[in-house]
Design a protein around this motif. Sequence first.
Motif, mmCIF file in Angstrom:
data_model
loop_
_atom_site.group_PDB
_atom_site.id
_atom_site.type_symbol
_atom_site.label_atom_id
_atom_site.label_comp_id
_atom_site.label_asym_id
_atom_site.label_seq_id
_atom_site.Cartn_x
_atom_site.Cartn_y
_atom_site.Cartn_z
ATOM 1 N N GLU A 11 0.764 -1.191 -0.027
ATOM 2 C CA GLU A 11 -0.229 0.037 -0.107
ATOM 3 C C GLU A 11 0.917 1.233 0.000
ATOM 4 N N ILE A 12 2.166 1.303 0.386
ATOM 5 C CA ILE A 12 2.737 2.352 0.681
ATOM 6 C C ILE A 12 3.406 3.037 -0.610
ATOM 7 N N SER A 13 3.255 2.294 -1.679
ATOM 8 C CA SER A 13 3.794 2.738 -2.799
ATOM 9 C C SER A 13 3.171 4.222 -3.341
ATOM 10 N N ASP A 14 1.941 4.409 -3.014
ATOM 11 C CA ASP A 14 1.124 5.900 -3.361
ATOM 12 C C ASP A 14 2.017 7.060 -2.341
ATOM 13 N N LEU A 15 2.689 6.731 -1.504
ATOM 14 C CA LEU A 15 3.111 7.717 -0.521
ATOM 15 C C LEU A 15 4.383 8.626 -1.080
ATOM 16 N N ASN A 16 4.545 9.687 -0.605
ATOM 17 C CA ASN A 16 5.645 10.311 -1.142
ATOM 18 C C ASN A 16 7.040 9.748 -0.526
ATOM 19 N N SER A 17 7.027 9.449 0.701
ATOM 20 C CA SER A 17 8.186 8.579 1.380
ATOM 21 C C SER A 17 7.586 7.308 1.503
ATOM 22 N N LYS A 18 8.418 6.235 0.936
ATOM 23 C CA LYS A 18 7.756 4.946 0.722
ATOM 24 C C LYS A 18 8.903 3.964 2.027
ATOM 25 N N LEU A 19 8.763 4.816 3.108
ATOM 26 C CA LEU A 19 9.602 4.036 4.201
ATOM 27 C C LEU A 19 8.804 3.588 5.160
ATOM 28 N N ILE A 20 9.049 2.240 5.479
ATOM 29 C CA ILE A 20 8.641 1.426 6.567
ATOM 30 C C ILE A 20 9.762 1.043 7.431
ATOM 31 N N LEU A 21 9.853 1.468 8.718
ATOM 32 C CA LEU A 21 10.566 1.154 9.895
ATOM 33 C C LEU A 21 10.175 0.163 10.781
ATOM 34 N N LEU A 22 10.728 -1.000 11.063
ATOM 35 C CA LEU A 22 10.471 -1.899 11.698
ATOM 36 C C LEU A 22 11.089 -1.622 13.340
ATOM 37 N N VAL A 23 10.278 -1.347 14.012
ATOM 38 C CA VAL A 23 10.852 -1.059 15.347
ATOM 39 C C VAL A 23 10.429 -1.899 16.612
ATOM 40 N N GLY A 24 11.083 -1.938 17.295
ATOM 41 C CA GLY A 24 10.769 -3.030 18.553
ATOM 42 C C GLY A 24 12.099 -3.093 19.427
ATOM 43 N N PRO A 25 11.826 -3.747 20.455
ATOM 44 C CA PRO A 25 13.031 -4.225 21.363
ATOM 45 C C PRO A 25 14.041 -4.999 20.709
ATOM 46 N N ARG A 27 16.110 -8.248 20.102
ATOM 47 C CA ARG A 27 15.431 -9.784 19.992
ATOM 48 C C ARG A 27 13.987 -9.920 19.981
ATOM 49 N N SER A 28 13.401 -8.926 19.397
ATOM 50 C CA SER A 28 11.798 -9.148 19.312
ATOM 51 C C SER A 28 11.358 -9.669 17.998
ATOM 52 N N GLY A 29 12.429 -9.983 17.195
ATOM 53 C CA GLY A 29 11.952 -10.732 15.668
ATOM 54 C C GLY A 29 11.874 -9.825 14.522
ATOM 55 N N LYS A 30 12.588 -8.543 14.508
ATOM 56 C CA LYS A 30 12.674 -7.498 13.542
ATOM 57 C C LYS A 30 13.472 -8.260 12.262
ATOM 58 N N THR A 31 14.477 -8.773 12.436
ATOM 59 C CA THR A 31 15.107 -9.339 11.412
ATOM 60 C C THR A 31 14.533 -10.760 10.647
ATOM 61 N N GLN A 32 14.033 -11.412 11.750
ATOM 62 C CA GLN A 32 13.187 -12.612 11.145
ATOM 63 C C GLN A 32 12.097 -12.179 10.615
ATOM 64 N N LEU A 33 11.495 -11.305 10.916
ATOM 65 C CA LEU A 33 10.353 -10.651 10.060
ATOM 66 C C LEU A 33 10.616 -10.005 8.804
ATOM 67 N N LEU A 34 11.625 -9.419 8.734
ATOM 68 C CA LEU A 34 12.254 -8.782 7.583
ATOM 69 C C LEU A 34 12.500 -9.943 6.463
ATOM 70 N N ARG A 35 13.191 -11.096 7.011
ATOM 71 C CA ARG A 35 13.813 -12.203 6.348
ATOM 72 C C ARG A 35 12.293 -12.981 5.555
ATOM 73 N N LYS A 36 11.426 -12.995 6.755
ATOM 74 C CA LYS A 36 10.040 -13.470 5.906
ATOM 75 C C LYS A 36 9.254 -12.736 4.887
ATOM 76 N N LEU A 37 9.431 -11.424 4.865
ATOM 77 C CA LEU A 37 8.955 -10.603 3.971
ATOM 78 C C LEU A 37 9.576 -10.583 2.675
ATOM 79 N N GLY A 38 11.025 -10.953 2.998
ATOM 80 C CA GLY A 38 11.898 -10.909 1.641
ATOM 81 C C GLY A 38 11.571 -12.415 0.881
ATOM 82 N N ALA A 39 11.168 -13.456 1.826
ATOM 83 C CA ALA A 39 10.747 -14.896 1.114
ATOM 84 C C ALA A 39 9.353 -14.527 0.296
#
Length: 151
Positions: A11-25, A27-39
């Motif tokens: 959905e973010i394609s239509d915005l001026n800035s197309k940046l999503i930041l994964l934020v969390g403590p 060891r909360s799984g941010k990298t793992q979530l990014l890898r799953k998104l990549g898959a």
Amino acid sequence: MLVRLEKLTCEISDLNSKLILLVGPSRSGKTQLLRKLGAKFNIEPFNVGLELGRRLAATPNNKRGFSAGELLREIADKERTEDPLLLDNLELLFEPGLQINPLDLVRRLAHSKRVVAVWPGELRGDRLVYADMSHPEHRDYSRDGAVVFEI
């Protein structure tokens, strides 16, 4: 959570800035979530610390800040434009010797393409914070120009 992130990334394609930041403590799984998104998109997340560190090692100290931005743009341009750019391990960008604004650098990449990045700090109210105030790499930014996805 992956479904929400995937939907937001589309959905973010239509915005001026197309940046999503994964934020969390830590060891909360941010990298793992990014890898799953990549898959899901069939793309590999980009390890900024590893790749940029390798390339900057051959660059004279006084040119590293400028080179960091150039190298990141080069990397982003190599990716297919319709694919989001997935960034992890941004800590190297906070190196005081580079004298750059890491968030601004990533925001600029997100003007031309979708970027999903793991924020290595935390969200405090509406501020993105990296490291404690007493730390030389401490940074404090407004979250403006980025969609924060909290984990």
